[in-house]
Design an enzyme around this catalytic site. Structure first.
Site, PDB file in Angstrom:
ATOM      1  N   ILE A   1      43.802  47.635  50.907  1.00  8.39           N
ATOM      2  CA  ILE A   1      44.157  47.260  49.547  1.00  8.39           C
ATOM      3  C   ILE A   1      42.869  46.838  48.847  1.00  8.39           C
ATOM      4  O   ILE A   1      42.097  46.047  49.397  1.00  8.39           O
ATOM      5  CB  ILE A   1      45.193  46.120  49.549  1.00  8.39           C
ATOM      6  CG1 ILE A   1      46.492  46.624  50.187  1.00  8.39           C
ATOM      7  CG2 ILE A   1      45.444  45.599  48.147  1.00  8.39           C
ATOM      8  CD1 ILE A   1      47.506  45.547  50.459  1.00  8.39           C
TER       9      ILE A   1
ATOM     10  N   ASN B   1      41.870  44.852  46.509  1.00  9.99           N
ATOM     11  CA  ASN B   1      41.467  43.481  46.202  1.00  9.99           C
ATOM     12  C   ASN B   1      41.388  42.575  47.431  1.00  9.99           C
ATOM     13  O   ASN B   1      41.138  41.382  47.310  1.00  9.99           O
ATOM     14  CB  ASN B   1      42.383  42.857  45.145  1.00  9.99           C
ATOM     15  CG  ASN B   1      43.805  42.690  45.620  1.00  9.99           C
ATOM     16  OD1 ASN B   1      44.193  43.256  46.633  1.00  9.99           O
ATOM     17  ND2 ASN B   1      44.593  41.932  44.887  1.00  9.99           N
ATOM     18  N   CYS B   2      41.573  43.101  48.633  1.00  5.22           N
ATOM     19  CA  CYS B   2      41.487  42.337  49.873  1.00  5.22           C
ATOM     20  C   CYS B   2      40.010  42.059  50.197  1.00  5.22           C
ATOM     21  O   CYS B   2      39.176  42.969  50.182  1.00  5.22           O
ATOM     22  CB  CYS B   2      42.135  43.131  51.004  1.00  5.22           C
ATOM     23  SG  CYS B   2      41.886  42.432  52.639  1.00  5.22           S
ATOM     24  N   ASP B   3      39.689  40.817  50.495  1.00  2.54           N
ATOM     25  CA  ASP B   3      38.303  40.445  50.786  1.00  2.54           C
ATOM     26  C   ASP B   3      37.739  41.180  51.997  1.00  2.54           C
ATOM     27  O   ASP B   3      36.574  41.586  51.992  1.00  2.54           O
ATOM     28  CB  ASP B   3      38.178  38.939  50.999  1.00  2.54           C
ATOM     29  CG  ASP B   3      38.354  38.160  49.706  1.00  2.54           C
ATOM     30  OD1 ASP B   3      38.175  38.744  48.615  1.00  2.54           O
ATOM     31  OD2 ASP B   3      38.673  36.953  49.786  1.00  2.54           O
TER      32      ASP B   3
ATOM     33  N   LYS C   1      36.981  44.676  50.934  1.00  4.43           N
ATOM     34  CA  LYS C   1      35.748  44.676  50.128  1.00  4.43           C
ATOM     35  C   LYS C   1      34.518  44.593  51.019  1.00  4.43           C
ATOM     36  O   LYS C   1      33.533  45.309  50.801  1.00  4.43           O
ATOM     37  CB  LYS C   1      35.764  43.501  49.146  1.00  4.43           C
ATOM     38  CG  LYS C   1      36.737  43.662  48.007  1.00  4.43           C
ATOM     39  CD  LYS C   1      36.716  42.423  47.123  1.00  4.43           C
ATOM     40  CE  LYS C   1      37.752  42.494  46.030  1.00  4.43           C
ATOM     41  NZ  LYS C   1      37.782  41.275  45.211  1.00  4.43           N
TER      42      LYS C   1
END
Length: 115
Positions: free
Chosen positions: A8, A10-12, A15
């Site tokens: 996903i 926006n998952c850290d 990223k």
């Protein structure tokens, strides 16, 4: 060979994984569960690679928001696939597929060894 990174946007952890791959010039396609979806066939491939237990992100908000009956009903691969297909944010991430090699979760040392 191009890899596929599942997760996903926006998952850290996703990223961090994307940054890791970009910094090393690793070509990859990003499969965002929220945009591209996830179906039972893809989940079965994940289960074949990891087993069903590691796929379920029991620490995440999505899992914790599920009712107790749903959480308690995840007892095998079939039940995990059904719940994860309906709740893709409950899939542990990121998942990296490169040829016949698979990694789940982001660990820079393990990913470095992938080559």
């Amino acid at each position: 060979m191009t890899a596929t990174l599942y997760g996903i946007a926006n998952c850290d952890k996703v990223k961090a994984a994307r940054r890791f791959l970009d910094e090393r010039g690793v070509g990859y396609v990003f499969h965002d569960y929220r945009k591209a979806g996830v179906d039972a066939d893809l989940l079965r491939r994940f289960v074949d690679a990891f087993g069903w237990e590691p796929l379920v992100n029991t620490r995440g908000t999505t899992w914790r928001k599920l009712d107790a009956a749903t959480r308690d009903g995840v007892t095998d691969a079939a039940s995990a696939i059904a719940v994860l297909e309906a709740n893709p944010s409950a899939i542990k991430r990121p998942i990296l597929e490169k040829g016949d090699q698979w990694l789940i979760g982001f660990d820079a040392k393990a990913w470095e060894a992938l080559g």
